[in-house]
Motif scaffolding. Sequence first.
Motif, PDB file in Angstrom:
ATOM      1  N   SER A 183      -5.767  38.816   8.881  1.00 45.76           N
ATOM      2  CA  SER A 183      -6.292  37.831   9.829  1.00 45.76           C
ATOM      3  C   SER A 183      -5.953  38.291  11.242  1.00 45.76           C
ATOM      4  O   SER A 183      -4.798  38.580  11.545  1.00 45.76           O
ATOM      5  N   TYR A 184      -6.991  38.315  12.088  1.00 46.47           N
ATOM      6  CA  TYR A 184      -6.835  38.816  13.450  1.00 46.47           C
ATOM      7  C   TYR A 184      -7.750  38.006  14.362  1.00 46.47           C
ATOM      8  O   TYR A 184      -8.924  37.799  14.047  1.00 46.47           O
ATOM      9  N   SER A 185      -7.212  37.523  15.460  1.00 49.59           N
ATOM     10  CA  SER A 185      -8.050  36.871  16.463  1.00 49.59           C
ATOM     11  C   SER A 185      -7.316  36.885  17.797  1.00 49.59           C
ATOM     12  O   SER A 185      -6.099  37.057  17.854  1.00 49.59           O
ATOM     13  N   ASN A 186      -8.068  36.719  18.847  1.00 54.23           N
ATOM     14  CA  ASN A 186      -7.513  36.680  20.212  1.00 54.23           C
ATOM     15  C   ASN A 186      -6.627  37.884  20.508  1.00 54.23           C
ATOM     16  O   ASN A 186      -5.626  37.777  21.202  1.00 54.23           O
ATOM     17  N   GLY A 187      -6.964  39.040  19.917  1.00 54.70           N
ATOM     18  CA  GLY A 187      -6.213  40.259  20.180  1.00 54.70           C
ATOM     19  C   GLY A 187      -4.880  40.353  19.471  1.00 54.70           C
ATOM     20  O   GLY A 187      -4.053  41.185  19.846  1.00 54.70           O
ATOM     21  N   GLU A 188      -4.639  39.510  18.460  1.00 58.49           N
ATOM     22  CA  GLU A 188      -3.344  39.483  17.790  1.00 58.49           C
ATOM     23  C   GLU A 188      -3.491  39.412  16.272  1.00 58.49           C
ATOM     24  O   GLU A 188      -4.418  38.797  15.754  1.00 58.49           O
ATOM     25  N   VAL A 189      -2.537  40.028  15.578  1.00 55.37           N
ATOM     26  CA  VAL A 189      -2.474  39.956  14.123  1.00 55.37           C
ATOM     27  C   VAL A 189      -1.771  38.650  13.746  1.00 55.37           C
ATOM     28  O   VAL A 189      -0.696  38.348  14.266  1.00 55.37           O
ATOM     29  N   HIS A 190      -2.386  37.882  12.838  1.00 61.28           N
ATOM     30  CA  HIS A 190      -1.783  36.638  12.359  1.00 61.28           C
ATOM     31  C   HIS A 190      -1.291  36.771  10.922  1.00 61.28           C
ATOM     32  O   HIS A 190      -0.371  36.077  10.514  1.00 61.28           O
ATOM     33  N   LEU A 191      -1.931  37.666  10.174  1.00 62.51           N
ATOM     34  CA  LEU A 191      -1.564  37.896   8.774  1.00 62.51           C
ATOM     35  C   LEU A 191      -1.847  39.359   8.471  1.00 62.51           C
ATOM     36  O   LEU A 191      -2.954  39.840   8.717  1.00 62.51           O
ATOM     37  N   GLY A 192      -0.829  40.058   7.968  1.00 63.19           N
ATOM     38  CA  GLY A 192      -0.998  41.468   7.672  1.00 63.19           C
ATOM     39  C   GLY A 192      -0.023  41.921   6.612  1.00 63.19           C
ATOM     40  O   GLY A 192       0.925  41.209   6.261  1.00 63.19           O
ATOM     41  N   ALA A 193      -0.274  43.107   6.086  1.00 62.96           N
ATOM     42  CA  ALA A 193       0.600  43.672   5.057  1.00 62.96           C
ATOM     43  C   ALA A 193       0.679  45.179   5.263  1.00 62.96           C
ATOM     44  O   ALA A 193      -0.224  45.794   5.825  1.00 62.96           O
TER      45      ALA A 193
END
Length: 161
Positions: free
Chosen positions: A52-62
């Motif tokens: 999950s990525y929005s507004n230039g930032e990672v919100h959920l990653g692995a």
Amino acid sequence: MFVVTKHQPIHDKYFHTPLASHFITEDVVEELDFGEGMRNIYALNENTEIISYSNGEVHLGAHTYGKGRGVYIAGLPYSTQNTRVLLRSLYYAAHKEEEFKKWYADNLYCEVHAYPDNNMYAILNNTNQEQKTNVYDGEGNHVAVTLAPGEIRWMVINDGK
């Protein structure tokens, strides 16, 4: 690999393309809610799975590390959907995705709890509304079930006898 910084990201320095789908978010039925979240999180490595990525930032990653995986979640306020995201994250981090649907209800408003020593399992409807779900029985088989509001249904584990 993730980094927290107070600086604006330099374009093309960070990775920002989210995956089209991912094991962790397979049950997501509404927009993900990260609460207040965390600001200025960027992926530094092309092998980071941006979920999950929005507004230039990672919100959920692995990201894979050695024999395991690290999962980053920017914030996770309580919701039924977020409990499933957290559960899926734990299975994913442990490389146990194939075991996720062993005892499982595909409707995120329902749960399955297995008690093999007692040869029983329980199917729960966690809402005040009727719910329909496919229930997996520990052997990969599933059956459609309709549960009344708040119902807990006890089932015998089919041990092949």
